[in-house]
Design an enzyme around this catalytic site. Structure first.
Site, PDB file in Angstrom:
ATOM      1  N   LYS A   1      -7.360  -4.214  -1.714  1.00  0.00           N
ATOM      2  CA  LYS A   1      -5.970  -4.606  -1.914  1.00  0.00           C
ATOM      3  C   LYS A   1      -5.694  -5.026  -3.350  1.00  0.00           C
ATOM      4  CE  LYS A   1      -3.231  -5.239   0.949  1.00  0.00           C
ATOM      5  NZ  LYS A   1      -2.154  -4.391   1.512  1.00  0.00           N
TER       6      LYS A   1
ATOM      7  N   ASP B   1       0.814  -1.213   0.000  1.00  0.00           N
ATOM      8  CA  ASP B   1       0.000   0.000   0.000  1.00  0.00           C
ATOM      9  C   ASP B   1       0.848   1.263   0.000  1.00  0.00           C
ATOM     10  OD1 ASP B   1      -2.103  -1.802   0.214  1.00  0.00           O
ATOM     11  OD2 ASP B   1      -2.145  -1.664   2.395  1.00  0.00           O
TER      12      ASP B   1
END
Length: 517
Positions: free
Chosen positions: A371, A229
């Site tokens: 994700k 991330d």
């Protein structure tokens, strides 16, 4: 920002609300989660193709239950209510909702009474996933029933004169085998979407939003962890504002093996980003001494993280923005969704934990992405494959993978054990088949035989956790080859002095979470 065909999802607090958004995006249609009371005027100003009303934990007839503006049904765009959303639509349009005689949960058989565009391409009988205690007990004459189950006579309904549909079951979850087809039918056959949205739209839009928010001057500080991330975030910001991005990597002593070295080599030496590595290992470990409660661990780590950033930011001139790699599972599990109605499953140090006195304005361009969508953005930005597909790592690091007190000695047991697991997954071709894999150190005395005698060496049990998931909102344990597990276990016990027993976690999410703490 550029106009694009949009499905608005009014979020009534369901844990699956963002999963609905993901299902829409999978069909190349942009979706956006909005609060349930969003005014029809705001919706009308969007290039709106349809509205979805999500599920939720409340009862539509309860005092203070979230509701919607009845005007949304007069906008002329199709509306789909799911579970709570269906009950609300039926009630607003003249029906009745009451507590059911029994709760309906799990897979049930759905009988389709009428084949029409909304339920096209489905067999006459199929399985669907139910999760409700309230039921629609009556609908207005303007509604007709198009599907039912043995316990739910109003399992799917449609309005006869308006494009309003409702399903009591959850088409967004994988447990409804034809759920994706139902959502696709709604998008293309009912809403007449063109399917023009792509991941490149996310990049272009995010860059534009960052530039508008940040302006033409000033530094942006990025909290870089080396995970997927924050790495994608850094690459995105670097493309948007170049050298005005200043990355800070905090070595909190809770990282994976060789993490700090890998981050510095990748982002400073390879990508040429401004990067400062802060050695704060002693600060964090001193804060965790004697702490056993998982939430208190997270709170202290989050607090210290903020203090380190505050200290470092004061040395960077004209830094007004702090960028974080917050993604939607972080937000929803912290109870910070669009409605605030979602229950807090666990706190995240990068969600809602920054005090006002820090003086930064947050930049979070990944906040509404799953994700798998973040990975797609990373690939499109040209990040290395091994970085993009690296398994997730929690913000509090190994502190939440050590049950009980975190000490330097226990960290030195866990790090190499975790690395052995990852190395063997790579060597056997399992790494990319697994969504997340890690080891957990549990303070359980376990008797063993070391040499010719009994041993309680290490006083710890090591548990391996491997899960498969696409969105990390739900997950199942991996049915991995037993020979791989045997190799991992043998290496850990033989190579790491202090561990004499290894176990495998076979629980799914829900009811368990992926992480142990």
């Amino acid at each position: 920002m550029k106009q694009r065909e949009t499905i608005a999802i009014l979020d009534f607090g369901s844990q699956y609300s963002q999963l609905i958004a993901r299902r829409v995006r999978e069909n190349h249609v942009y979706s956006e989660l909005l609060s349930p009371g969003t005014a029809p005027e705001k919706l009308r100003a969007m290039d709106l193709k349809g509205i979805i009303l999500s599920g939720g934990p409340a009862s539509v007839y309860a005092e203070g239950a979230p509701t919607c503006d009845p005007g949304i049904f007069d906008l002329g765009v199709p509306v789909l209510g799911i579970c709570y959303g269906m009950q609300l639509a039926c009630r607003v349009l003249g029906g009745e909702v009451n507590a059911g005689t029994s709760r309906e949960y799990g897979r049930v058989r759905l009988q389709i009474h009428k084949q029409e565009p909304f339920l096209a391409h489905l067999p006459e009988e199929t399985a669907v996933w139910m999760s409700h205690g309230d039921v629609v007990t009556g609908v207005a004459d303007c509604f007709e029933v198009i599907a039912a189950t043995a316990q739910c006579p109003f399992a799917a309904v449609r309005h006869t004169s308006r494009p309003v549909f409702g399903v009591q079951f959850h088409p967004e979850v994988t447990h409804t085998p034809h759920g994706r087809q139902i959502i696709r039918n709604f998008l293309y056959d009912v809403c007449k979407c063109g399917g023009t949205w792509r991941v490149s739209n996310v990049i272009d839009d995010a860059i534009e939003r960052v530039r508008v928010q940040v302006g033409d001057s000033g530094q942006v500080i990025c909290g870089l962890s080396g995970g997927v991330d924050s790495s994608v975030l850094a690459a995105l910001l670097h493309r948007a504002i170049g050298d005005r991005l200043f990355c800070i990597f905090v070595d909190n002593g809770l990282l994976r093996q060789n993490e700090a070295t890998i981050v510095e080599q990748t982002f400073h030496q390879h990508f040429g980003m401004q990067l400062r590595v802060v050695d704060a290992r002693e600060r964090f470990l001193s804060q965790l001494a004697g702490v056993l409660d998982p939430q208190e661990k997270r709170r202290r780590i989050g607090h210290e993280f903020i203090q380190v950033f505050k200290t470092e930011s004061e040395t960077i001139g004209d830094a007004r923005f702090l960028a974080q790699g917050t993604i939607y599972p972080d937000v929803i599990e912290s109870g910070c969704g669009p409605t605030g109605h979602a229950a807090m499953i666990k706190s995240h140090h990068n969600v809602g934990g920054l005090p006002a006195e820090l003086g930064f304005e947050l930049v979070e361009p990944l906040r509404l992405l799953f994700k798998d969508e973040v990975r797609q953005v990373g690939e499109a930005l040209g990040l290395p494959e091994d970085l993009v597909w690296r398994h997730p790592f929690p913000g509090p690091g190994l502190a939440v993978r050590i049950a009980g007190e975190v000490t330097p000695e226990r960290l030195e047991l866990l790090r190499p054990a975790d690395q052995i697991l990852i190395d063997e997954l790579h060597a056997t071709g399992w790494y990319r088949k697994v969504a997340q894999a890690f080891a957990v150190l549990v303070p359980v005395a376990s008797v063993g035989v070391m040499g010719d005698g009994r041993s309680y060496e290490g006083q710890s049990l090591l548990v391996l956790r491997l899960v498969e998931s696409t969105d990390f909102m739900t997950a199942d344990w991996v049915h991995i080859d037993h020979e791989v597990l045997a190799t991992v276990s043998n290496r850990i016990i033989n190579e790491i002095s202090g561990i004499n027993r290894v176990a495998y976690d076979i629980s799914s999410k829900p009811p368990a979470t992926i992480e142990w703490e």
